[in-house]
Scaffold this motif. Structure first.
Motif, PDB file in Angstrom:
ATOM      1  N   PRO A 114      32.043  22.200   3.390  1.00  0.00           N
ATOM      2  CA  PRO A 114      30.647  21.839   3.113  1.00  0.00           C
ATOM      3  C   PRO A 114      30.212  22.183   1.693  1.00  0.00           C
ATOM      4  O   PRO A 114      29.317  21.546   1.157  1.00  0.00           O
ATOM      5  CB  PRO A 114      29.852  22.631   4.143  1.00  0.00           C
ATOM      6  CG  PRO A 114      30.767  23.675   4.650  1.00  0.00           C
ATOM      7  CD  PRO A 114      32.155  23.192   4.438  1.00  0.00           C
ATOM      8  N   TRP A 115      30.824  23.168   1.063  1.00  0.00           N
ATOM      9  CA  TRP A 115      30.395  23.545  -0.277  1.00  0.00           C
ATOM     10  C   TRP A 115      31.038  22.712  -1.368  1.00  0.00           C
ATOM     11  O   TRP A 115      30.620  22.757  -2.510  1.00  0.00           O
ATOM     12  CB  TRP A 115      30.683  25.022  -0.540  1.00  0.00           C
ATOM     13  CG  TRP A 115      32.123  25.372  -0.358  1.00  0.00           C
ATOM     14  CD1 TRP A 115      33.126  25.219  -1.257  1.00  0.00           C
ATOM     15  CD2 TRP A 115      32.720  25.899   0.812  1.00  0.00           C
ATOM     16  NE1 TRP A 115      34.318  25.615  -0.719  1.00  0.00           N
ATOM     17  CE2 TRP A 115      34.097  26.048   0.558  1.00  0.00           C
ATOM     18  CE3 TRP A 115      32.234  26.288   2.066  1.00  0.00           C
ATOM     19  CZ2 TRP A 115      34.972  26.547   1.496  1.00  0.00           C
ATOM     20  CZ3 TRP A 115      33.119  26.787   2.992  1.00  0.00           C
ATOM     21  CH2 TRP A 115      34.456  26.913   2.705  1.00  0.00           C
ATOM     22  N   SER A 116      32.046  21.926  -1.054  1.00  0.00           N
ATOM     23  CA  SER A 116      32.709  21.152  -2.094  1.00  0.00           C
ATOM     24  C   SER A 116      31.994  19.843  -2.406  1.00  0.00           C
ATOM     25  O   SER A 116      32.246  19.237  -3.428  1.00  0.00           O
ATOM     26  CB  SER A 116      34.158  20.867  -1.703  1.00  0.00           C
ATOM     27  OG  SER A 116      34.197  20.061  -0.556  1.00  0.00           O
ATOM     28  N   HIS A 117      31.087  19.420  -1.557  1.00  0.00           N
ATOM     29  CA  HIS A 117      30.370  18.162  -1.776  1.00  0.00           C
ATOM     30  C   HIS A 117      28.870  18.375  -1.776  1.00  0.00           C
ATOM     31  O   HIS A 117      28.117  17.471  -1.434  1.00  0.00           O
ATOM     32  CB  HIS A 117      30.728  17.140  -0.698  1.00  0.00           C
ATOM     33  CG  HIS A 117      32.189  16.846  -0.633  1.00  0.00           C
ATOM     34  ND1 HIS A 117      32.858  16.210  -1.640  1.00  0.00           N
ATOM     35  CD2 HIS A 117      33.115  17.135   0.303  1.00  0.00           C
ATOM     36  CE1 HIS A 117      34.133  16.094  -1.314  1.00  0.00           C
ATOM     37  NE2 HIS A 117      34.324  16.651  -0.143  1.00  0.00           N
ATOM     38  N   ALA A 118      28.408  19.537  -2.159  1.00  0.00           N
ATOM     39  CA  ALA A 118      26.983  19.830  -2.130  1.00  0.00           C
ATOM     40  C   ALA A 118      26.262  19.006  -3.190  1.00  0.00           C
ATOM     41  O   ALA A 118      26.641  18.976  -4.348  1.00  0.00           O
ATOM     42  CB  ALA A 118      26.743  21.314  -2.362  1.00  0.00           C
ATOM     43  N   GLN A 119      25.225  18.319  -2.770  1.00  0.00           N
ATOM     44  CA  GLN A 119      24.404  17.520  -3.650  1.00  0.00           C
ATOM     45  C   GLN A 119      23.042  18.187  -3.777  1.00  0.00           C
ATOM     46  O   GLN A 119      22.493  18.670  -2.792  1.00  0.00           O
ATOM     47  CB  GLN A 119      24.216  16.104  -3.084  1.00  0.00           C
ATOM     48  CG  GLN A 119      25.492  15.329  -2.952  1.00  0.00           C
ATOM     49  CD  GLN A 119      26.045  14.931  -4.294  1.00  0.00           C
ATOM     50  OE1 GLN A 119      25.305  14.774  -5.249  1.00  0.00           O
ATOM     51  NE2 GLN A 119      27.354  14.792  -4.382  1.00  0.00           N
ATOM     52  N   PRO A 120      22.460  18.214  -4.973  1.00  0.00           N
ATOM     53  CA  PRO A 120      21.113  18.777  -5.097  1.00  0.00           C
ATOM     54  C   PRO A 120      20.114  17.898  -4.368  1.00  0.00           C
ATOM     55  O   PRO A 120      20.290  16.680  -4.269  1.00  0.00           O
ATOM     56  CB  PRO A 120      20.865  18.797  -6.597  1.00  0.00           C
ATOM     57  CG  PRO A 120      21.861  17.846  -7.177  1.00  0.00           C
ATOM     58  CD  PRO A 120      23.013  17.793  -6.231  1.00  0.00           C
ATOM     59  N   ASP A 121      19.102  18.517  -3.854  1.00  0.00           N
ATOM     60  CA  ASP A 121      18.062  17.798  -3.116  1.00  0.00           C
ATOM     61  C   ASP A 121      17.260  16.954  -4.093  1.00  0.00           C
ATOM     62  O   ASP A 121      16.589  17.474  -4.975  1.00  0.00           O
ATOM     63  CB  ASP A 121      17.157  18.787  -2.387  1.00  0.00           C
ATOM     64  CG  ASP A 121      16.157  18.100  -1.479  1.00  0.00           C
ATOM     65  OD1 ASP A 121      16.378  16.918  -1.150  1.00  0.00           O
ATOM     66  OD2 ASP A 121      15.172  18.747  -1.106  1.00  0.00           O
ATOM     67  N   SER A 122      17.327  15.628  -3.965  1.00  0.00           N
ATOM     68  CA  SER A 122      16.657  14.735  -4.911  1.00  0.00           C
ATOM     69  C   SER A 122      15.210  14.470  -4.523  1.00  0.00           C
ATOM     70  O   SER A 122      14.484  13.848  -5.278  1.00  0.00           O
ATOM     71  CB  SER A 122      17.412  13.411  -5.006  1.00  0.00           C
ATOM     72  OG  SER A 122      17.429  12.779  -3.737  1.00  0.00           O
ATOM     73  N   SER A 123      14.749  14.939  -3.362  1.00  0.00           N
ATOM     74  CA  SER A 123      13.370  14.665  -2.948  1.00  0.00           C
ATOM     75  C   SER A 123      12.368  15.551  -3.675  1.00  0.00           C
ATOM     76  O   SER A 123      11.223  15.184  -3.850  1.00  0.00           O
ATOM     77  CB  SER A 123      13.220  14.847  -1.437  1.00  0.00           C
ATOM     78  OG  SER A 123      13.498  16.199  -1.095  1.00  0.00           O
ATOM     79  N   SER A 124      12.789  16.730  -4.139  1.00  0.00           N
ATOM     80  CA  SER A 124      11.872  17.599  -4.867  1.00  0.00           C
ATOM     81  C   SER A 124      12.267  17.636  -6.334  1.00  0.00           C
ATOM     82  O   SER A 124      13.444  17.700  -6.662  1.00  0.00           O
ATOM     83  CB  SER A 124      11.895  19.016  -4.284  1.00  0.00           C
ATOM     84  OG  SER A 124      13.172  19.572  -4.424  1.00  0.00           O
ATOM     85  N   PRO A 125      11.282  17.587  -7.233  1.00  0.00           N
ATOM     86  CA  PRO A 125      11.612  17.615  -8.656  1.00  0.00           C
ATOM     87  C   PRO A 125      12.113  19.004  -9.061  1.00  0.00           C
ATOM     88  O   PRO A 125      11.792  20.003  -8.415  1.00  0.00           O
ATOM     89  CB  PRO A 125      10.276  17.297  -9.337  1.00  0.00           C
ATOM     90  CG  PRO A 125       9.248  17.689  -8.339  1.00  0.00           C
ATOM     91  CD  PRO A 125       9.870  17.469  -6.989  1.00  0.00           C
ATOM     92  N   PRO A 126      12.892  19.072 -10.102  1.00  0.00           N
ATOM     93  CA  PRO A 126      13.389  20.382 -10.536  1.00  0.00           C
ATOM     94  C   PRO A 126      12.250  21.251 -11.055  1.00  0.00           C
ATOM     95  O   PRO A 126      11.267  20.756 -11.608  1.00  0.00           O
ATOM     96  CB  PRO A 126      14.382  20.036 -11.643  1.00  0.00           C
ATOM     97  CG  PRO A 126      14.031  18.660 -12.086  1.00  0.00           C
ATOM     98  CD  PRO A 126      13.408  17.984 -10.901  1.00  0.00           C
ATOM     99  N   ASN A 127      12.392  22.541 -10.879  1.00  0.00           N
ATOM    100  CA  ASN A 127      11.374  23.494 -11.304  1.00  0.00           C
ATOM    101  C   ASN A 127      11.511  23.709 -12.802  1.00  0.00           C
ATOM    102  O   ASN A 127      12.474  24.281 -13.273  1.00  0.00           O
ATOM    103  CB  ASN A 127      11.552  24.807 -10.543  1.00  0.00           C
ATOM    104  CG  ASN A 127      10.427  25.772 -10.811  1.00  0.00           C
ATOM    105  OD1 ASN A 127       9.474  25.440 -11.513  1.00  0.00           O
ATOM    106  ND2 ASN A 127      10.541  26.957 -10.264  1.00  0.00           N
ATOM    107  N   THR A 128      10.507  23.230 -13.571  1.00  0.00           N
ATOM    108  CA  THR A 128      10.558  23.353 -15.027  1.00  0.00           C
ATOM    109  C   THR A 128       9.560  24.348 -15.559  1.00  0.00           C
ATOM    110  O   THR A 128       9.392  24.467 -16.764  1.00  0.00           O
ATOM    111  CB  THR A 128      10.298  21.978 -15.682  1.00  0.00           C
ATOM    112  OG1 THR A 128       9.018  21.507 -15.259  1.00  0.00           O
ATOM    113  CG2 THR A 128      11.390  20.998 -15.306  1.00  0.00           C
ATOM    114  N   THR A 129       8.835  25.060 -14.693  1.00  0.00           N
ATOM    115  CA  THR A 129       7.847  26.028 -15.167  1.00  0.00           C
ATOM    116  C   THR A 129       8.544  27.281 -15.657  1.00  0.00           C
ATOM    117  O   THR A 129       9.613  27.641 -15.193  1.00  0.00           O
ATOM    118  CB  THR A 129       6.854  26.400 -14.053  1.00  0.00           C
ATOM    119  OG1 THR A 129       7.591  26.979 -12.970  1.00  0.00           O
ATOM    120  CG2 THR A 129       6.099  25.183 -13.570  1.00  0.00           C
TER     121      THR A 129
END
Length: 97
Positions: free
Chosen positions: A70-85
């Motif tokens: 499961p850790w070899s194909h982990a994709q970042p969650d695209s539904s939430s924008p990245p935290n840029t603060t």
């Protein structure tokens, strides 16, 4: 089952069988100085291990074998924008109340 996977299984079991044979020969030929059966069995085990590593490398590089971890194909969650603060303000509040 693909021929590559079958060859991997056969190589693995041949390696295990040669290891068991080497242990058996080691116990049986304990006092004999001229017996080289243990050495030959361990050499066969090393040869099987080399063949196994070559088959695994070929399978991975050709794409026939891949990881299902499961850790070899982990994709970042695209539904939430990245935290840029910037959260490194050391406790100071720059906003006026």
């Amino acid at each position: 089952m693909t021929p590559l996977k079958l060859a991997i299984y056969i190589s693995f079991f041949a390696m295990i069988i040669s290891l068991i044979a080497a242990a058996y020969f080691l116990v049986q030929d304990k006092g004999k100085e001229q017996s080289k059966r243990t050495l030959i069995a361990l050499g066969a085990r090393v040869a099987c291990a080399v063949v196994l590593m070559c088959l695994l490398s070929y399978g991975i590089f050709s794409g026939q074998l891949r990881s299902h971890a499961p850790w070899s194909h982990a994709q970042p969650d695209s539904s939430s924008p990245p935290n840029t603060t910037n959260n490194h303000s050391m406790g100071t509040n720059s906003q006026a109340l």
